[in-house]
Design a protein around this motif. Structure first.
Motif, PDB file in Angstrom:
ATOM      1  N   ARG A   1       0.833  -1.199   0.000  1.00 55.36           N
ATOM      2  CA  ARG A   1       0.000   0.000   0.000  1.00 55.36           C
ATOM      3  C   ARG A   1       0.869   1.251   0.000  1.00 55.36           C
ATOM      4  N   THR A   2       0.294   2.315  -0.472  1.00 50.73           N
ATOM      5  CA  THR A   2       1.003   3.590  -0.510  1.00 50.73           C
ATOM      6  C   THR A   2       0.252   4.680   0.240  1.00 50.73           C
ATOM      7  N   GLU A   3      -1.004   4.407   0.609  1.00 51.01           N
ATOM      8  CA  GLU A   3      -1.812   5.399   1.298  1.00 51.01           C
ATOM      9  C   GLU A   3      -1.918   5.071   2.784  1.00 51.01           C
ATOM     10  N   ALA A   4      -2.042   6.114   3.572  1.00 51.15           N
ATOM     11  CA  ALA A   4      -2.202   5.935   5.014  1.00 51.15           C
ATOM     12  C   ALA A   4      -3.597   5.416   5.324  1.00 51.15           C
ATOM     13  N   THR A   5      -3.720   4.700   6.428  1.00 51.18           N
ATOM     14  CA  THR A   5      -5.023   4.229   6.891  1.00 51.18           C
ATOM     15  C   THR A   5      -5.266   4.723   8.313  1.00 51.18           C
ATOM     16  N   LEU A   6      -6.530   4.922   8.628  1.00 46.04           N
ATOM     17  CA  LEU A   6      -6.956   5.357   9.956  1.00 46.04           C
ATOM     18  C   LEU A   6      -8.049   4.410  10.422  1.00 46.04           C
ATOM     19  N   LYS A   7      -7.898   3.838  11.626  1.00 48.13           N
ATOM     20  CA  LYS A   7      -8.927   2.944  12.128  1.00 48.13           C
ATOM     21  C   LYS A   7      -9.095   3.136  13.631  1.00 48.13           C
ATOM     22  N   ARG A   8     -10.271   2.779  14.109  1.00 49.72           N
ATOM     23  CA  ARG A   8     -10.605   2.861  15.531  1.00 49.72           C
ATOM     24  C   ARG A   8     -10.406   1.484  16.151  1.00 49.72           C
ATOM     25  N   ILE A   9      -9.661   1.418  17.240  1.00 52.49           N
ATOM     26  CA  ILE A   9      -9.458   0.174  17.970  1.00 52.49           C
ATOM     27  C   ILE A   9     -10.459   0.146  19.124  1.00 52.49           C
ATOM     28  N   LYS A  10     -11.378  -0.798  19.079  1.00 51.17           N
ATOM     29  CA  LYS A  10     -12.420  -0.870  20.100  1.00 51.17           C
ATOM     30  C   LYS A  10     -11.831  -1.356  21.419  1.00 51.17           C
ATOM     31  N   LEU A  11     -12.195  -0.686  22.498  1.00 48.78           N
ATOM     32  CA  LEU A  11     -11.721  -1.040  23.839  1.00 48.78           C
ATOM     33  C   LEU A  11     -12.870  -1.660  24.619  1.00 48.78           C
ATOM     34  N   THR A  12     -12.664  -2.873  25.124  1.00 52.61           N
ATOM     35  CA  THR A  12     -13.686  -3.553  25.904  1.00 52.61           C
ATOM     36  C   THR A  12     -13.205  -3.740  27.337  1.00 52.61           C
ATOM     37  N   ARG A  13     -14.149  -3.782  28.264  1.00 47.32           N
ATOM     38  CA  ARG A  13     -13.809  -4.001  29.657  1.00 47.32           C
ATOM     39  C   ARG A  13     -13.345  -5.445  29.857  1.00 47.32           C
ATOM     40  N   GLU A  14     -12.267  -5.635  30.583  1.00 49.88           N
ATOM     41  CA  GLU A  14     -11.701  -6.967  30.777  1.00 49.88           C
ATOM     42  C   GLU A  14     -12.745  -7.914  31.357  1.00 49.88           C
ATOM     43  N   GLY A  15     -12.920  -9.056  30.704  1.00 47.33           N
ATOM     44  CA  GLY A  15     -13.885 -10.046  31.162  1.00 47.33           C
ATOM     45  C   GLY A  15     -15.312  -9.749  30.765  1.00 47.33           C
ATOM     46  N   GLN A  16     -15.557  -8.599  30.125  1.00 50.19           N
ATOM     47  CA  GLN A  16     -16.910  -8.229  29.708  1.00 50.19           C
ATOM     48  C   GLN A  16     -16.857  -7.718  28.265  1.00 50.19           C
ATOM     49  N   PRO A  17     -16.659  -8.594  27.310  1.00 47.55           N
ATOM     50  CA  PRO A  17     -16.503  -8.158  25.920  1.00 47.55           C
ATOM     51  C   PRO A  17     -17.689  -7.388  25.370  1.00 47.55           C
ATOM     52  N   SER A  18     -18.877  -7.555  25.965  1.00 48.38           N
ATOM     53  CA  SER A  18     -20.041  -6.814  25.488  1.00 48.38           C
ATOM     54  C   SER A  18     -20.008  -5.353  25.932  1.00 48.38           C
ATOM     55  N   ASP A  19     -19.203  -5.050  26.960  1.00 50.55           N
ATOM     56  CA  ASP A  19     -19.087  -3.673  27.464  1.00 50.55           C
ATOM     57  C   ASP A  19     -17.946  -3.010  26.700  1.00 50.55           C
ATOM     58  N   SER A  20     -18.274  -2.461  25.550  1.00 52.41           N
ATOM     59  CA  SER A  20     -17.230  -1.963  24.658  1.00 52.41           C
ATOM     60  C   SER A  20     -17.320  -0.456  24.504  1.00 52.41           C
ATOM     61  N   ASP A  21     -16.447   0.064  23.641  1.00 55.76           N
ATOM     62  CA  ASP A  21     -16.423   1.491  23.329  1.00 55.76           C
ATOM     63  C   ASP A  21     -16.094   2.332  24.560  1.00 55.76           C
ATOM     64  N   LEU A  22     -15.209   1.816  25.402  1.00 53.49           N
ATOM     65  CA  LEU A  22     -14.762   2.575  26.566  1.00 53.49           C
ATOM     66  C   LEU A  22     -13.838   3.704  26.121  1.00 53.49           C
ATOM     67  N   SER A  23     -13.752   4.748  26.934  1.00 54.05           N
ATOM     68  CA  SER A  23     -12.997   5.936  26.550  1.00 54.05           C
ATOM     69  C   SER A  23     -11.899   6.219  27.570  1.00 54.05           C
ATOM     70  N   PHE A  24     -10.982   7.108  27.186  1.00 52.95           N
ATOM     71  CA  PHE A  24      -9.876   7.460  28.071  1.00 52.95           C
ATOM     72  C   PHE A  24      -9.281   8.790  27.611  1.00 52.95           C
ATOM     73  N   GLU A  25      -8.384   9.323  28.424  1.00 54.48           N
ATOM     74  CA  GLU A  25      -7.601  10.514  28.074  1.00 54.48           C
ATOM     75  C   GLU A  25      -6.291  10.491  28.858  1.00 54.48           C
ATOM     76  N   LEU A  26      -5.432  11.480  28.593  1.00 52.53           N
ATOM     77  CA  LEU A  26      -4.133  11.666  29.256  1.00 52.53           C
ATOM     78  C   LEU A  26      -3.301  10.375  29.244  1.00 52.53           C
ATOM     79  N   PRO A  27      -3.040   9.803  28.070  1.00 54.48           N
ATOM     80  CA  PRO A  27      -2.349   8.507  28.002  1.00 54.48           C
ATOM     81  C   PRO A  27      -0.856   8.614  28.272  1.00 54.48           C
ATOM     82  N   ARG A  28      -0.307   7.577  28.886  1.00 52.16           N
ATOM     83  CA  ARG A  28       1.133   7.424  29.107  1.00 52.16           C
ATOM     84  C   ARG A  28       1.510   5.966  28.854  1.00 52.16           C
TER      85      ARG A  28
END
Length: 603
Positions: A453-480
Motif C-alpha cells: 500500500r502507498t496510502e495511510a489508513t486510519l482505524k478505531r481500535i475498540k476497547l472492551t472491559r476486561e472479562g466483559q466483551p459486550s461492554d465496549s467502546d470505553l474511553s480514556f484521556e491523558l495517556p502514558r
C-alpha cells in the motif's frame, strides 16, 4: 456524638471496620431515639483538614519543621448523586494555600517499591477568581505546582504557585483580572476595548498551567509550559519560580516578519541527542500560509529548526506530536482552525475554533537523520481530532504506526459541552452532557519499502472491559506508556477516564477511574482494566518501570487524586500489572486538578 446516618471509619489500619460497624449497630439499637429516621443529611459537609505549614504567601512566613501526619479518623456519609456532584465541584474551587515546607505524610497500606525514588511534580490550575471577574474554563486558572518526594519509607508533599506576572497581579496585588486572550469565557465578560488590549498585550501572558519539562534535556532548566510558547522556570527542589527569563536566551526561529505564536504543552525528548523537541507555529501576519516548525533546543537554550512545512492560511490547533525511537517525528494536523489573529478579539479562543472536516487530516513525517527540513512523507486521512498521542513506532517497511486518543469531531473543544467548563461542573444535568473522553485511533503510515500500500489508513481500535466483551467502546484521556517502549512497539498504555461506566444513560462525569489499556495482537481490539474508588478523582497516571521486571507492565503507577468527601489530595501507587492498590498517602489539604507532570528520579 454519632448521628444515626453516620459511621466512623478509618482507612487501612487501626480499629477494624467490623468492630466499628458492631459499635454503630449497638448504638443504633440501644441509644438512638425511636423517632429518629436513618436518612442522610441534606448536604454532606466537608471534613476539616489539619493546617500543616499552609500559607497563602509562604515566602513571608517563618518555616515550620515538617512533621509526620498521623492517620485520622474521619466521617463517611451516604451521599445521593446530587450530593456526590456537589462535592465533585469542590475540586474546582480556588486553592490559594501553599505548603512551603515539605510535610512528611503518613503512608497507608503497602510501602512504595524500592525502585521508586524521586519526585513526582505535577502542574495544574488552582485559582480562577480575581478581584472583579472569574475565569470559566479550567485551562485559564493560575498555574500551581505540586510535588511528592518519595524516599526510603517516606513521602513528603509541598505545593507552590508559579510566580507569574498574572499571579502577581491577581493574587499578590489583588488587581482586576488582566485583559487577555482566554480559552473560555470570563464572568462578567471583557469589553470590546479590553479584548483588543488583551490581544495587543498577549505576549505578556505568562501563565503556564499545563505541564513541566526539562528544557534541553539533562542539565537544562526546568520550566512550566503550556500551548502558547511560554516557559516559566522553576527550581525542582524548592518549587521556587524565577519567571520567564529562559525566553530571553532563545534565538529566533521564525522568518523575517513572522510571529512565534503557538507551541505544544508536550515537548518530547530527541532520541538521537537527548535534547528537547517541540512543535511551533510561525504565523504570517501579512497573509499567505502559516508554517509549522519542528525545533530542537539544547540545554544552553539554543534552538535549531529541523522541520518546516506550510499549513495554510488559517491557524491549526496542535497540542501533541509523536517521535519514534529511530528519529521519525509525526505531526498530525487535524481539521480544526481559527481564521486569524482578528478572531481573538471576537471572544474566547475555543469559541473561535471551527471544525472543518472538508480540510481532512494532514499528517507530516520528518526524519531527524536527514539534513532536509522538508517532510519525508505527507499523508491525508479522514477528519478526526486528537489532543494527545499515545505512542508511535517504526515499521519494517520504513513507515510509522501512530496511536492517538482520538475523537470523531472536535466537540471536546468547539462544543458547548466541551471539557471542563467550570459553571457546568456542579450541575448534574449539564455535567452528564460533557463530551466523552476519546478512543484509541491508529494511523498506519506506509514507508518507501511498502509493497502492499502507498496510502495511510486510519482505524478505531475498540476497547472492551476486561472479562466483559459486550461492554465496549470505553474511553480514556491523558495517556502514558512505559519509558522502555516510548517510540517503540508496545502493548500497554495507562490513562484516566471521567466516564468509567461507559456510555450508559447513567454515565456521569463524576465516574473517574485510572485505566490500563492492552492493545491486542494485530491492533483489532483492546482490553481495559480499571482502578477506581467512589468520590475519588484521579489525574494522569505516571508509569515507573521496575528495573528487574521481565514484562512491559512490570512496574508501579503513580496517581495523584482528590478525595471529594475528605476534600483532600492524595498520592496512590498501584501495581501496574494487576491495577490494584498498593498504598496511599493523604496530603492533609485540598489539591487542585493537575493536568500533566513528570517523575524526576533521584540522582
Amino acid at each position: 456524638a454519632l448521628q444515626p446516618h453516620q459511621v466512623i471509619m478509618k482507612r487501612r489500619g487501626g480499629v477494624g471496620d467490623s468492630t466499628i460497624m458492631t459499635f454503630a449497630v449497638l448504638w443504633l439499637a440501644l441509644c438512638a431515639p425511636s423517632n429518629v429516621h436513618c436518612s442522610p443529611p441534606a448536604f454532606a459537609q466537608p471534613v476539616p483538614f489539619r493546617s500543616v505549614a499552609i500559607f497563602s504567601r509562604c515566602q513571608k512566613q517563618a518555616p515550620l519543621r515538617a512533621g509526620r501526619m498521623p492517620q485520622r479518623v474521619y466521617t463517611r456519609m451516604l451521599m445521593s448523586e446530587e450530593q456526590k456532584g456537589s462535592q465533585f465541584a469542590t475540586w474546582f474551587e480556588d486553592r490559594p494555600q501553599e505548603v512551603c515546607v515539605p510535610v512528611d505524610l503518613q503512608v497507608e497500606g503497602g510501602a512504595m517499591p524500592e525502585y521508586v525514588r524521586g519526585s513526582l511534580i505535577r502542574n495544574g490550575p488552582a485559582i480562577w477568581k480575581g478581584k472583579d471577574r472569574a475565569y470559566e474554563h479550567a485551562f485559564d486558572g493560575l498555574a500551581k505546582l505540586s510535588k511528592y518526594t518519595i524516599g526510603h519509607e517516606s513521602v513528603t508533599f509541598s505545593t507552590k504557585f508559579i510566580r507569574s506576572e498574572w499571579y502577581k497581579k491577581i493574587v499578590t496585588n489583588q488587581e482586576a483580572l488582566p485583559p487577555s486572550v482566554t480559552v473560555g469565557r470570563v464572568n462578567p465578560p471583557f469589553s470590546q476595548l479590553q479584548k483588543v488590549l488583551g490581544l495587543l498585550a498577549s505576549t505578556a501572558l505568562d501563565n503556564a498551567p499545563v505541564n513541566i519539562h526539562q528544557i534541553g534535556g539533562e542539565g537544562g532548566p526546568w520550566a512550566a509550559v503550556t500551548d502558547p510558547p511560554v516557559a516559566m522556570e522553576f527550581d525542582p527542589e524548592t518549587l521556587e519560580s524565577t519567571g520567564r527569563r529562559l525566553e530571553l536566551s532563545y534565538n529566533p526561529i521564525v522568518s523575517f516578519g513572522g510571529i512565534e505564536l503557538f507551541s505544544t504543552a508536550h515537548p518530547s525528548t530527541c532520541p538521537l541527542t537527548g535534547q528537547t523537541l517541540n512543535y511551533f507555529l510561525e504565523v504570517n501576519p501579512l497573509g499567505g500560509s502559516h508554517t509549522a516548525l519542528i525545533v530542537r533546543t539544547d540545554k544552553y537554550l539554543h534552538r535549531t529548526v529541523l522541520g518546516r512545512v506550510p499549513v495554510g492560511p488559517e491557524l491549526p490547533l496542535v497540542h501533541d506530536f509523536s517521535v519514534t525511537a529511530q528519529g521519525k517525528v509525526v505531526l498530525v494536523v487535524c481539521p480544526v482552525r481559527t481564521g486569524g489573529l482578528s478572531d481573538f478579539v471576537k471572544g474566547p479562543y475555543f469559541e473561535q475554533v471551527k471544525w472543518k472536516p472538508e480540510l481532512m487530516t494532514q499528517v507530516f513525517v520528518f526524519d531527524l537523520n536527514s539534513q532536509s527540513t522538508e517532510p519525508e512523507a505527507t499523508y491525508q486521512v479522514a477528519p478526526f481530532f486528537a489532543y494527545h498521542h499515545v505512542n508511535a513506532f517504526d515499521t519494517e517497511d520504513g513507515g510509522v504506526t501512530v496511536d492517538v486518543c482520538g475523537y470523531e469531531t472536535a466537540e471536546i473543544v468547539t462544543g458547548e459541552n466541551g471539557f471542563c467548563y467550570l459553571p457546568r461542573m456542579s450541575q448534574q444535568d449539564l455535567r452528564r452532557l460533557q463530551t466523552r473522553d476519546g478512543g484509541l485511533w491508529r494511523l498506519e503510515l506506509p514507508g518507501a519499502k511498502s509493497q502492499q500500500r502507498t496510502e495511510a489508513t486510519l482505524k478505531r481500535i475498540k476497547l472492551t472491559r476486561e472479562g466483559q466483551p459486550s461492554d465496549s467502546d470505553l474511553s480514556f484521556e491523558l495517556p502514558r506508556v512505559s519509558p522502555r517502549v516510548k517510540g517503540r512497539p508496545y502493548t500497554f498504555f495507562y490513562g484516566y477516564t471521567g466516564f468509567a461506566k461507559g456510555k450508559t444513560p447513567l454515565a456521569d462525569f463524576t465516574d473517574w477511574a485510572i485505566v490500563k489499556g492492552q492493545v491486542l495482537q494485530g491492533g483489532g481490539t483492546g482490553e481495559v482494566k480499571m482502578w477506581s474508588e467512589a468520590n475519588v478523582y484521579p489525574s494522569e497516571p505516571i508509569f515507573i518501570a521496575d528495573p528487574a521486571g521481565q514484562h512491559e507492565d512490570d512496574g508501579t503507577v503513580l496517581v495523584t487524586a482528590y478525595d471529594s468527601e475528605r476534600q483532600e489530595g492524595l498520592l496512590v501507587w498501584l501495581d501496574a500489572r494487576q491495577m490494584t492498590e498498593i498504598g496511599r498517602a493523604y496530603c492533609g489539604s485540598p489539591t487542585p486538578m493537575a493536568f500533566h507532570g513528570q517523575f524526576v528520579p533521584s540522582s
